[in-house]
Design an enzyme around this catalytic site. Sequence first.
Site, PDB file in Angstrom:
ATOM      1  N   LYS A 131       3.994 -23.188   3.893  1.00 44.03           N
ATOM      2  CA  LYS A 131       3.198 -21.988   4.132  1.00 44.03           C
ATOM      3  C   LYS A 131       3.219 -21.104   2.886  1.00 44.03           C
ATOM      4  O   LYS A 131       4.214 -21.072   2.146  1.00 44.03           O
ATOM      5  CB  LYS A 131       3.779 -21.246   5.337  1.00 44.03           C
ATOM      6  CG  LYS A 131       2.924 -20.139   5.919  1.00 44.03           C
ATOM      7  CD  LYS A 131       3.574 -19.623   7.214  1.00 44.03           C
ATOM      8  CE  LYS A 131       2.838 -18.469   7.836  1.00 44.03           C
ATOM      9  NZ  LYS A 131       3.494 -18.014   9.093  1.00 44.03           N
ATOM     10  N   SER A 136       0.758 -17.264  13.024  1.00 41.17           N
ATOM     11  CA  SER A 136       0.224 -17.097  11.692  1.00 41.17           C
ATOM     12  C   SER A 136       0.340 -18.332  10.798  1.00 41.17           C
ATOM     13  O   SER A 136      -0.179 -18.337   9.682  1.00 41.17           O
ATOM     14  CB  SER A 136       0.939 -15.931  10.999  1.00 41.17           C
ATOM     15  OG  SER A 136       2.318 -16.227  10.788  1.00 41.17           O
ATOM     16  N   SER A 145       4.593 -17.852  15.752  1.00 41.82           N
ATOM     17  CA  SER A 145       3.669 -18.300  14.708  1.00 41.82           C
ATOM     18  C   SER A 145       3.749 -19.771  14.359  1.00 41.82           C
ATOM     19  O   SER A 145       2.872 -20.288  13.661  1.00 41.82           O
ATOM     20  CB  SER A 145       3.876 -17.466  13.436  1.00 41.82           C
ATOM     21  OG  SER A 145       3.447 -16.147  13.638  1.00 41.82           O
TER      22      SER A 145
END
Length: 473
Positions: free
Chosen positions: A86, A161, A185
């Site tokens: 990420k 997310s 997330s």
Amino acid sequence: MTTTEPGTTLADLSAAAMSAGFAAGTFTPLEVLADVHARMDACEPVVNALHHRDDARSTTAAEAAARRWETGRQRGGLDGVPVTIKENIARRGVPMPSGHAWVEMPVADHDAPITQRLEEAGAIIVGSTTMPDWGMLSSGVSSLHGITRSPLDPTLTTGGSSAGAGAAAAAGYGPIHIGSDIGGSIRLPCTWLGLAGLKPSFGRVPLDAPYMGRCAGPLARTMADVALAMSVISAPDDRDWTRLPALAVDDPRDEAGADFDPAGLRIGLHLDAGCGVPASPETLAVVAEAAERFRAAGAEIVPIDPFIDDALLADMDLFWRVRSWNDLRGLPIAEQALILPYIRAWAQGGADVTGTRLMDCYHSVQEIRRRTVAATADLDLVLSPVAPDAAFPAEQPMPYPDVSQPMGHIGFTMPFNMSEQPAASVHAGFTDDGRTIGVQIAGRRFADGVVMAAGRWFEAAAAVPAPQRFDLG
């Protein structure tokens, strides 16, 4: 819609299957990487999962991995295996925008612990994946990246997310993708994309910027790949002052979960979060069916009453709004204007909060932790929905349009962040219109191995068909 069955190229193999192929000389890390690059070329114009892609750097790493396999000097089960991280996980020389537009984008000057552990294990980091602004949305909507879309149906959200991580996993950009999770997330993209993932015990995976409730962990197509990734990224690192000892994962390649037996376990069934949006009938039916599989295998299924309420959820939401407002007002005016309007409006809700009120919110966070531990202390595992409903339209920042509304979809996930307990998401079924539904499997603190073994067992016992990708060319 036209679909593509999984497993059509080397990019779709599990990490264990890749290692077996490398060892047998059937194919090389370079051939696997070429198929991953081809998959990215085909999917990225629509999916938009990658913030940063560095083909030259990944090719050099794959060449080195190929030489190690040729000479018998491989570094383990991830050597030569493509992975993504990420964008909020530092990789030296790679921009770290945290999902939002910048006038001058920051660039990482170091490698995070996760990045170091992956590269030490020989994994091929093929790119950094997208996230929404500050990671505070449960979608792939970003002021910097635009919209990250589901590879299963581009009209639907990926969740967030860890939006790009989930999209990359579902699209087949290799078997393992590292995300982060402060309220759901990792698990939300998993339920909305038909994936397996783990939000580990707090401190299990070292971070270079730990924060209350924040964890990092893997998203993958199977829990076996999640376990294999955890065996690498959970190695201790003193930069994380909250770190736990290394995770002991017995035979992480055991795809059938043969080391797990539900017989005699007390397993909670949590169908009413007590706060936020109630779970839909289709979601409840899928989770109840999952519980029945554990019961049929000898587990005692124990109903759990709601233990979080709307007042606590609202205080958790306000606590995060204040934190984000503080981040927002610290930016130059020109950069404040670039933040996604939804996030600006959401953070504005924390602008006038007094210190006394913020302390009330902090105490509510601790009450969430207390109640979660108390409600689950005498149970070996807890089964629940991940989210109240299936995936929503990709263009929506959140499942609901009202920015003043607290995060009503995280009542099942967020409590386990605050209680520091491990919680996984495993693909468990579909809605009538074909959207995916996951089941959350949570465990006692530090019992990450048990949670992953339960997930592997469920995958084998339930044999839920894998979701099919939309034909992206």
